[in-house]
Write a protein that holds these residues in place. Structure first.
Motif, mmCIF file in Angstrom:
data_model
loop_
_atom_site.group_PDB
_atom_site.id
_atom_site.type_symbol
_atom_site.label_atom_id
_atom_site.label_comp_id
_atom_site.label_asym_id
_atom_site.label_seq_id
_atom_site.Cartn_x
_atom_site.Cartn_y
_atom_site.Cartn_z
ATOM 1 N N PHE A 151 7.846 8.359 -13.195
ATOM 2 C CA PHE A 151 6.443 8.357 -13.584
ATOM 3 C C PHE A 151 5.531 9.106 -12.622
ATOM 4 N N THR A 152 5.581 8.781 -11.355
ATOM 5 C CA THR A 152 4.714 9.420 -10.366
ATOM 6 C C THR A 152 5.523 9.642 -9.098
ATOM 7 N N PRO A 153 5.075 10.543 -8.241
ATOM 8 C CA PRO A 153 5.796 10.734 -6.986
ATOM 9 C C PRO A 153 5.698 9.513 -6.054
ATOM 10 N N VAL A 154 4.636 8.727 -6.174
ATOM 11 C CA VAL A 154 4.400 7.615 -5.264
ATOM 12 C C VAL A 154 4.478 6.291 -6.036
ATOM 13 N N PHE A 155 5.405 5.426 -5.648
ATOM 14 C CA PHE A 155 5.584 4.158 -6.348
ATOM 15 C C PHE A 155 4.320 3.314 -6.329
ATOM 16 N N GLU A 156 3.596 3.299 -5.216
ATOM 17 C CA GLU A 156 2.398 2.463 -5.122
ATOM 18 C C GLU A 156 1.372 2.833 -6.203
ATOM 19 N N ILE A 172 6.597 -2.280 -1.560
ATOM 20 C CA ILE A 172 5.983 -1.209 -2.350
ATOM 21 C C ILE A 172 5.949 0.105 -1.571
ATOM 22 N N CYS A 173 5.532 0.040 -0.302
ATOM 23 C CA CYS A 173 5.412 1.267 0.494
ATOM 24 C C CYS A 173 6.666 1.587 1.306
ATOM 25 N N GLY A 174 7.577 0.617 1.432
ATOM 26 C CA GLY A 174 8.838 0.869 2.121
ATOM 27 C C GLY A 174 8.767 0.873 3.640
ATOM 28 N N GLU A 175 7.755 0.237 4.208
ATOM 29 C CA GLU A 175 7.653 0.210 5.673
ATOM 30 C C GLU A 175 8.609 -0.830 6.250
ATOM 31 N N ALA A 223 10.791 -5.352 -7.874
ATOM 32 C CA ALA A 223 12.005 -4.538 -8.025
ATOM 33 C C ALA A 223 12.194 -4.097 -9.480
ATOM 34 N N LYS A 224 11.860 -4.962 -10.425
ATOM 35 C CA LYS A 224 11.960 -4.594 -11.842
ATOM 36 C C LYS A 224 10.979 -3.477 -12.181
ATOM 37 N N GLU A 275 -0.231 -8.381 1.457
ATOM 38 C CA GLU A 275 -0.211 -7.131 2.221
ATOM 39 C C GLU A 275 1.185 -6.870 2.779
ATOM 40 N N PHE A 276 1.865 -7.923 3.220
ATOM 41 C CA PHE A 276 3.249 -7.787 3.684
ATOM 42 C C PHE A 276 4.120 -7.203 2.569
ATOM 43 N N LEU A 277 4.031 -7.767 1.367
ATOM 44 C CA LEU A 277 4.822 -7.258 0.243
ATOM 45 C C LEU A 277 4.450 -5.815 -0.080
ATOM 46 N N ARG A 278 3.161 -5.519 -0.068
ATOM 47 C CA ARG A 278 2.728 -4.151 -0.349
ATOM 48 C C ARG A 278 3.336 -3.182 0.648
#
Length: 162
Positions: A59-64, A14-17, A48-49, A7-10
């Motif tokens: 691909f999409t507006p949202v990386f997640e 991933i979410c940039g918090e 990162a890759k 969850e920390f990594l997400r």
């Protein structure tokens, strides 16, 4: 890796918090997050890759969203079923040669099933090998190339069996 570390990594990668927001959400002290940041370096680099792929193709507006989709993909060509490990095996055994191998062919690529649609519709994107992607171009429909892929599959199976 624990669920909290995932969850920390997400949240962070991933979410940039930022750490302050994550401290509150996970009820964890900053030193723990800092320690995890260092310990989870290999996973951060893997993410990162994936982010680089997402950024390059838009691909999409949202990386997640892209990240979830990417991790659910079966790692084989959508058309002929060859995997990256099978490609490597064919290359190493000399059963596959191409002058473009320095730039294309070792890794699976992304194909738009309908080439006139943008990359931002993940339902339109599939993984495929260089040979299928190169042959399909925008000439064949998705359904037509599924048939061509069966022929490629047969050829790969014959080469693998030799």
């Amino acid at each position: 890796m624990t669920d909290q570390q995932k969850e920390f990594l997400r949240l962070h990668i991933i979410c940039g918090e930022n750490f302050a927001a994550i401290e509150q959400k996970l009820s964890l002290p900053r030193p723990t997050l800092t320690q995890w940041y260092e310990e989870l370096r290999p996973e951060r680099e893997r993410i990162a890759k994936i982010r680089k792929i997402w950024t390059t193709k838009k691909f999409t507006p949202v990386f997640e969203d892209f990240y979830k989709w990417y991790n659910e993909l079966e790692r084989k060509c959508h058309y002929c079923d060859i995997t990256e490990s099978e490609i490597a095996e064919l290359l190493e055994s000399g059963k596959l040669a191409t002058k473009r191998i320095a730039t294309r062919g070792r890794k699976l690529e992304y194909d738009r099933k309908e080439p006139n649609l943008p990359y931002n519709d993940l339902k339109n994107i599939v993984l495929c090998c260089y040979w299928c992607n190169n042959a399909k171009t925008d000439t064949f429909t998705y359904d037509e190339f599924k048939e061509v892929g069966k022929v490629f599959k047969s050829i790969w199976q014959q080469r693998m069996a030799k």
